[in-house]
Design an enzyme around this catalytic site. Structure first.
Site, mmCIF file in Angstrom:
data_model
loop_
_atom_site.group_PDB
_atom_site.id
_atom_site.type_symbol
_atom_site.label_atom_id
_atom_site.label_comp_id
_atom_site.label_asym_id
_atom_site.label_seq_id
_atom_site.Cartn_x
_atom_site.Cartn_y
_atom_site.Cartn_z
ATOM 1 N N ARG A 35 -1.198 10.065 8.140
ATOM 2 C CA ARG A 35 -0.220 9.272 7.217
ATOM 3 C C ARG A 35 -0.027 9.958 6.011
ATOM 4 O O ARG A 35 -0.826 10.878 5.270
ATOM 5 C CB ARG A 35 -1.899 8.622 6.711
ATOM 6 N N ARG A 76 2.177 -4.103 -12.798
ATOM 7 C CA ARG A 76 1.245 -3.471 -13.954
ATOM 8 C C ARG A 76 1.510 -3.716 -15.559
ATOM 9 O O ARG A 76 3.246 -4.453 -15.444
ATOM 10 C CB ARG A 76 1.894 -1.815 -13.917
ATOM 11 N N LYS A 218 0.599 -3.986 6.166
ATOM 12 C CA LYS A 218 -0.529 -3.667 5.771
ATOM 13 C C LYS A 218 -0.998 -5.078 5.218
ATOM 14 O O LYS A 218 -0.240 -5.542 4.593
ATOM 15 C CB LYS A 218 -0.496 -2.932 5.185
ATOM 16 N N THR A 276 -9.989 1.768 4.005
ATOM 17 C CA THR A 276 -10.253 1.829 2.975
ATOM 18 C C THR A 276 -11.859 2.488 2.864
ATOM 19 O O THR A 276 -12.274 1.517 3.125
ATOM 20 C CB THR A 276 -9.898 0.674 2.351
#
Length: 479
Positions: A35, A76, A218, A276
């Protein structure tokens, strides 16, 4: 290079694993594909890593897949006059469109799509959920919130919106530029799309990619879970991205969702990757925790196609050890006496297609007769995928004349991919399969194998034949 396991390992490349020698060590330790995280890799770095992976592939003689992971929208807050502020639960705090430094009452939110989409009652999670805000009112220009929990907020911390469906797609301008660069290399096999919310998010990428790469969605937002069947149908593969999923949903819900997603993908015959924090402690320690070992084992027991390493292989102190540890865990689980029963219990009913009927029959015949291998000829990859969907105990060799197909199938459970030329006729097809089974150490003279293919030859999507073959002393068919 024969793997003694069926689940695949996806390793992320980074500062600790970017040179060619280290990439080869990771591959030899068990990494089946790599990846490249476009959140951190420039286009020059990406091209360099691809070149090094392909050099390793050429030396090892085994197809290696490459996944480019697009960053997706990064939401953000702005900056504060003092860099950070202390807040108190119960106080009011506002996010607005005023581009001036924030204080302990407000902060700039440079995302008009959030200001327009958030409704009263929606949750806003700052800094991976460390600060929890609840919207009390919103007018398109500002969101007045109550602090539910957490006490600190600082510059440029991320915002998660578990209750809000944003009116923008999953691709940012950076993603579009990165996608063009990825496709221009002609050597990337998968593109991972971050923060998918709905099936429509796949449309733009599908249009641009035009089949040149596989699309891996994802799953990290609750909105995606609500339409997961549609997303699976339009995706080529799924990644259970437990990091962000665990921020936007209750942590205790993630294990159940992981099982749900793996089983849904298995029913659909689509590859699924679990990702993860699988061996998180190995970023700085040479051995994992017992809980991490159990976590990897759970994904393997569920029949996931692949398990992924992130920082463990990209920036950790023990990248090779992390890969070899994951490979050892997977191999041990697959030898567990309970493993076949668990995998068998989760098998799905085949669809009413020729490919599924052939794949089911191949598995049943191979297991009944205790054959050495199932060999499937596959040009587009579909036959390999449908064979893997059956999760056979018997090893599966996927033979393809298309190297891009072999590389893309490197993420698929149980497939040992070999690039070989098109068979000239049926005899050549059978003899070629027998020779490759022997050469790849999946069988020996005296063994029997079963071969699935399409007749007429070189007709994509026409899998309609099964042939049991006996491997003679000279490595070709004795039948």
């Amino acid at each position: 290079m024969r793997r003694n396991r069926k689940v695949k390992i996806l390793a992320t490349l980074g500062p600790a694993s970017s040179d060619e020698q280290m990439i080869q060590k990771l591959h030899e330790a068990g990494a089946d594909l790599f990846r490249i995280n476009m959140s951190h890799a420039s286009h020059d770095v990406m091209r360099t890593l691809i070149s090094r992976i392909r050099a390793v592939e050429a030396r090892c003689g085994r197809p290696i897949g490459i996944l480019a992971d697009l960053q997706g929208p990064k939401l953000r807050v702005g900056k504060f006059a003092n860099g950070s502020e202390e807040l108190k639960p119960g106080q009011t705090f506002t996010l607005d469109n005023k581009d001036v430094p924030g204080d302990n009452t407000r902060v700039f939110l440079p995302h008009p799509e959030i200001l327009e989409a958030v409704k009263p009652g929606h949750r806003l999670l700052i800094d991976d959920g460390k600060l929890h805000l609840r919207a009390e009112s919103a007018d398109g220009k500002s969101i007045v919130c109550t602090v539910v929990s957490g006490t600190k907020i600082s510059d440029r911390k991320g915002v998660s919106l578990p209750d809000t469906l944003l009116g923008v797609g999953a691709l940012t301008e950076k993603d579009r530029i990165d996608l063009d660069a990825v496709l221009a290399t002609g050597s990337v096999d998968w593109v991972a799309l971050s923060f998918i919310q709905r099936p429509e998010d796949l449309a733009e990428v599908r249009k641009v990619a035009r089949g040149r790469v596989g699309l891996m969605s994802k799953i990290e937002k609750p909105q995606a879970i609500e339409r997961i069947d549609e997303i699976i149908e339009l995706s080529d593969a799924l990644m259970v991205a437990r990091g962000d999923l665990g921020v936007e949903m209750p942590l205790e819900a993630v294990p159940g969702l992981q099982k749900q997603l793996i089983r849904a993908c298995r029913r659909a015959g689509k590859p699924v990757v679990v990702a993860t924090q699988m061996l998180e402690s190995m970023i700085s320690a040479p051995v994992p925790t017992r809980a991490e070992v159990s976590d990897v084992a759970t994904a393997v027991f569920e029949g996931a196609d692949a398990v992924m390493l992130s920082a463990e292989s990209a920036s950790g102190d023990y990248p090779v050890e992390a890969v070899s540890t994951m490979a050892s865990i997977a191999s041990k689980v697959e030898r567990d006496p309970h493993y076949p029963g668990i995998i068998y219990a989760q098998r799905s009913t085949p669809e009413a297609t020729g490919a599924d009927a052939i794949s089911l029959a191949a598995r049943q015949i191979a297991e009944t007769l205790k054959l050495s291998a199932i060999v499937c000829y596959t040009s587009s990859g579909t036959t390999g995928l449908r064979t893997a969907r059956e999760r056979p105990d018997t090893p599966v060799l996927a033979l393809s004349p298309v190297i891009e197909t072999a590389r893309r199938l490197s993420v698929v459970w149980g497939l040992h991919c070999v690039v070989t030329g098109d068979a000239e006729d049926l005899d050549d097809m059978v003899n070629r399969a027998c020779r490759i089974v022997v050469a790849e150490e999946f069988g020996k003279p005296g063994d029997r194998i079963i071969i699935s293919a399409g007749v007429p030859l070189r007709t994509p999507g026409a899998t309609n034949m099964l042939r049991i073959a006996y491997i003679a002393a000279d490595g070709v068919s004795g039948v």
